[in-house]
Design a protein around this motif. Structure first.
Motif, PDB file in Angstrom:
ATOM      1  N   GLU A 155     -81.262-102.742 -30.850  1.00  0.00           N
ATOM      2  CA  GLU A 155     -82.713-102.751 -30.621  1.00  0.00           C
ATOM      3  C   GLU A 155     -83.462-103.400 -31.794  1.00  0.00           C
ATOM      4  O   GLU A 155     -84.370-104.208 -31.593  1.00  0.00           O
ATOM      5  CB  GLU A 155     -83.220-101.326 -30.390  1.00  0.00           C
ATOM      6  CG  GLU A 155     -82.736-100.663 -29.120  1.00  0.00           C
ATOM      7  CD  GLU A 155     -83.204-101.396 -27.876  1.00  0.00           C
ATOM      8  OE1 GLU A 155     -84.302-102.004 -27.886  1.00  0.00           O
ATOM      9  OE2 GLU A 155     -82.474-101.364 -26.872  1.00  0.00           O
ATOM     10  N   CYS A 205     -91.181-105.295 -25.208  1.00  0.00           N
ATOM     11  CA  CYS A 205     -89.867-104.684 -25.448  1.00  0.00           C
ATOM     12  C   CYS A 205     -89.277-104.052 -24.197  1.00  0.00           C
ATOM     13  O   CYS A 205     -88.070-104.135 -23.959  1.00  0.00           O
ATOM     14  CB  CYS A 205     -89.983-103.612 -26.535  1.00  0.00           C
ATOM     15  SG  CYS A 205     -90.286-104.276 -28.173  1.00  0.00           S
ATOM     16  N   TYR A 206     -90.109-103.398 -23.402  1.00  0.00           N
ATOM     17  CA  TYR A 206     -89.613-102.610 -22.285  1.00  0.00           C
ATOM     18  C   TYR A 206     -89.707-103.333 -20.944  1.00  0.00           C
ATOM     19  O   TYR A 206     -88.703-103.576 -20.273  1.00  0.00           O
ATOM     20  CB  TYR A 206     -90.395-101.292 -22.190  1.00  0.00           C
ATOM     21  CG  TYR A 206     -90.210-100.380 -23.376  1.00  0.00           C
ATOM     22  CD1 TYR A 206     -89.065-100.440 -24.154  1.00  0.00           C
ATOM     23  CD2 TYR A 206     -91.174 -99.458 -23.717  1.00  0.00           C
ATOM     24  CE1 TYR A 206     -88.891 -99.605 -25.235  1.00  0.00           C
ATOM     25  CE2 TYR A 206     -91.016 -98.611 -24.803  1.00  0.00           C
ATOM     26  CZ  TYR A 206     -89.866 -98.691 -25.552  1.00  0.00           C
ATOM     27  OH  TYR A 206     -89.700 -97.851 -26.625  1.00  0.00           O
ATOM     28  N   GLU A 261     -87.618-106.378 -20.155  1.00  0.00           N
ATOM     29  CA  GLU A 261     -86.238-106.087 -19.765  1.00  0.00           C
ATOM     30  C   GLU A 261     -86.154-105.719 -18.290  1.00  0.00           C
ATOM     31  O   GLU A 261     -85.215-106.111 -17.601  1.00  0.00           O
ATOM     32  CB  GLU A 261     -85.676-104.957 -20.621  1.00  0.00           C
ATOM     33  CG  GLU A 261     -85.417-105.357 -22.068  1.00  0.00           C
ATOM     34  CD  GLU A 261     -84.698-104.269 -22.836  1.00  0.00           C
ATOM     35  OE1 GLU A 261     -84.601-103.145 -22.295  1.00  0.00           O
ATOM     36  OE2 GLU A 261     -84.240-104.530 -23.958  1.00  0.00           O
ATOM     37  N   TYR A 307     -82.054-104.883 -18.578  1.00  0.00           N
ATOM     38  CA  TYR A 307     -81.807-103.453 -18.801  1.00  0.00           C
ATOM     39  C   TYR A 307     -80.451-103.041 -18.237  1.00  0.00           C
ATOM     40  O   TYR A 307     -79.867-102.026 -18.643  1.00  0.00           O
ATOM     41  CB  TYR A 307     -82.916-102.614 -18.152  1.00  0.00           C
ATOM     42  CG  TYR A 307     -82.855-102.559 -16.654  1.00  0.00           C
ATOM     43  CD1 TYR A 307     -82.168-101.548 -16.005  1.00  0.00           C
ATOM     44  CD2 TYR A 307     -83.464-103.548 -15.881  1.00  0.00           C
ATOM     45  CE1 TYR A 307     -82.096-101.510 -14.623  1.00  0.00           C
ATOM     46  CE2 TYR A 307     -83.396-103.506 -14.505  1.00  0.00           C
ATOM     47  CZ  TYR A 307     -82.714-102.493 -13.883  1.00  0.00           C
ATOM     48  OH  TYR A 307     -82.638-102.462 -12.509  1.00  0.00           O
ATOM     49  N   TYR A 364     -77.357-102.054 -20.401  1.00  0.00           N
ATOM     50  CA  TYR A 364     -77.148-100.702 -20.916  1.00  0.00           C
ATOM     51  C   TYR A 364     -76.346 -99.846 -19.957  1.00  0.00           C
ATOM     52  O   TYR A 364     -75.664 -98.905 -20.360  1.00  0.00           O
ATOM     53  CB  TYR A 364     -78.494-100.040 -21.208  1.00  0.00           C
ATOM     54  CG  TYR A 364     -79.279-100.713 -22.308  1.00  0.00           C
ATOM     55  CD1 TYR A 364     -78.981-100.481 -23.634  1.00  0.00           C
ATOM     56  CD2 TYR A 364     -80.315-101.594 -22.014  1.00  0.00           C
ATOM     57  CE1 TYR A 364     -79.685-101.105 -24.655  1.00  0.00           C
ATOM     58  CE2 TYR A 364     -81.035-102.223 -23.023  1.00  0.00           C
ATOM     59  CZ  TYR A 364     -80.706-101.985 -24.336  1.00  0.00           C
ATOM     60  OH  TYR A 364     -81.392-102.605 -25.321  1.00  0.00           O
ATOM     61  N   LYS A 368     -84.346 -96.480 -27.747  1.00  0.00           N
ATOM     62  CA  LYS A 368     -85.463 -97.408 -27.539  1.00  0.00           C
ATOM     63  C   LYS A 368     -86.758 -96.841 -28.121  1.00  0.00           C
ATOM     64  O   LYS A 368     -87.528 -97.549 -28.788  1.00  0.00           O
ATOM     65  CB  LYS A 368     -85.638 -97.703 -26.048  1.00  0.00           C
ATOM     66  CG  LYS A 368     -84.596 -98.656 -25.488  1.00  0.00           C
ATOM     67  CD  LYS A 368     -84.894 -98.971 -24.041  1.00  0.00           C
ATOM     68  CE  LYS A 368     -84.026-100.128 -23.572  1.00  0.00           C
ATOM     69  NZ  LYS A 368     -84.368-101.397 -24.210  1.00  0.00           N
ATOM     70  N   THR A 401     -86.710 -96.797 -31.959  1.00  0.00           N
ATOM     71  CA  THR A 401     -86.877 -98.146 -32.496  1.00  0.00           C
ATOM     72  C   THR A 401     -88.342 -98.567 -32.490  1.00  0.00           C
ATOM     73  O   THR A 401     -88.875 -99.042 -33.504  1.00  0.00           O
ATOM     74  CB  THR A 401     -86.059 -99.158 -31.667  1.00  0.00           C
ATOM     75  OG1 THR A 401     -84.698 -98.750 -31.643  1.00  0.00           O
ATOM     76  CG2 THR A 401     -86.163-100.553 -32.270  1.00  0.00           C
TER      77      THR A 401
END
Length: 399
Positions: A8, A215-216, A219, A225, A228, A242, A245
């Motif tokens: 991250e 960042c979220y 993805e 995503y 993961y 996440k 970070t």
């Protein structure tokens, strides 16, 4: 967990946009300090003009009352009432002139700080009494009589606290200087204490929100995503990695910006006084150091609350623009509530999102913040739990 955190952080610092965000946040916080410094100068200019006008107006009122008293029976009730008002305006003429002279010569030996502080307390007490008695010819430095009373009371609390803090030193040295630091001087400590005042902090939150969406939601939008889901880590561990970070990066961003601003304004105007009293709660003051500790704790917990809530929203949006639109609507609603109702009502300040953004106003309205802190902790736990549940429902076919 360490491996996830490394991944991250690597993604964060590899993105050039995040470096631009760091620069933007630093510039924005410096701008906040410069704007506050400009407002301070405007306030002092306005105060000087007010005191000079007040001295002239008080002298005219005194002379007018003296004429009215001529020929009246000194034992009559009317004469006594006029004499009482006459004494006030005579005293106010002299007090306003002395304070005006002090503020004109604040960096000189024009007047001893102890005498100026005592005079300020006496003048504000008499002014409040005169407002309640509805004397004619009153000039107001602020917009309404109620606001005038509130600001006068604040000055009384601060001046009295300064006198109490320096009581022993003043016995040995009556000419001691202790008024050099005030909320109207943008020194280092005052910069930190006032960095979260006003609506400009909303733009800082918006920067963090853009960072979170990048960042979220990016993805989610790109489907990355799913990487993961091919790892052996639990969904809860992935979510926590996440959040940790982004929280740590956001706090680093704020800390770096505030640290640079602190150094800049300490160099320009001095570091300030860690013991200077700040108004907190109702009719209470607290030393600057304790105020900054409370402010730092509330800002930290508020930032975490905002981040985990925005993270939860990001799991429901497939596009980055949608999340940005949702966040913008929320922040606009917060601003309109602020503009419509103001923040003088403590119940308005305690509302979700308002309490997280207008932290400094919350500190000024409430002395006990344990309840607010507990609510934020509960919200953080709930949003993390909901995020885990939502993320667990996603699979490789989604997106």
């Amino acid at each position: 967990m360490k491996r996830l955190l490394f991944i991250e952080y690597y993604k964060l610092f590899r993105n050039k946009k995040n470096w631009l965000m760091i620069l933007a946040c630093i510039v924005l916080f410096l701008f906040i300090g410069i704007q506050n410094m400009s407002l301070d100068r405007q306030y002092m200019e306005h105060r000087l003009d007010y005191l000079e006008d007040e001295a002239d107006s008080a002298m005219l009122m005194r002379d007018d009352l003296e004429k009215k008293m001529t020929g009246l029976d000194k034992s009559s009730k009317e004469w006594e009432q006029l004499k009482e008002e006459y004494d006030y305006w005579a005293w106010e003429t002299e007090a306003s002139r002395l304070l005006s002279g002090y503020y004109h010569n604040v960096n000189t030996v024009y007047g001893e700080d102890q005498k100026i502080a005592e005079l300020s307390i006496q003048r504000n007490q008499k002014l409040i009494d005169a407002i309640h008695k509805e004397y004619t010819g009153m000039l107001y430095q602020f917009s309404t009589p109620q606001r005038e009373v509130e600001e006068s009371q604040k000055e009384i609390y601060i001046m009295q606290k300064l006198l109490d803090n320096n009581k022993e030193e003043l016995k040995e040295n009556p000419s001691l200087s202790f008024l050099y630091s005030s909320p109207y001087e943008m020194n280092g400590f005052n910069y930190l204490a006032r960095a979260f005042d006003g609506i400009l902090y909303i733009f800082v939150i918006m920067l963090l929100y853009l960072f979170i969406s990048d960042c979220y939601t990016k993805e989610m939008e790109q489907g990355s995503y799913k990487f993961y889901m091919t790892t052996p880590y639990k969904r809860t561990t992935i979510i926590l990695a996440k959040i940790i970070t982004v929280v740590s990066f956001s706090l680093f961003l704020l800390g770096l910006s505030l640290g640079i601003g602190f150094l800049v304004f300490s160099f320009l105007n001095g570091i300030g006084d860690i013991q200077y009293p700040y108004i907190i709660g109702k009719n209470l003051t607290t030393p600057c150091g304790k105020y900054l500790i409370k402010l730092g704790a509330m800002v930290t917990i508020s930032i975490i609350t905002l981040i985990v809530s925005f993270f939860y929203f990001s799991l429901y949006t497939k596009k980055q623009t949608t999340l940005i639109a949702i966040g913008s609507c929320i922040l606009l609603c917060v601003y309109f509530i602020y503009a419509l109702f103001g923040l003088s009502n403590v119940h308005i300040v305690e509302l979700p999102f308002i309490s997280q953004i207008y932290v400094s106003k919350l500190l000024q309205q409430k002395n006990n913040l344990i309840g607010i802190g507990a609510v934020n902790i509960v919200l953080i736990a709930c949003f993390i739990k909901l995020s885990v549940i939502r993320f667990s429902k996603l699979d490789l076919k989604d997106g």
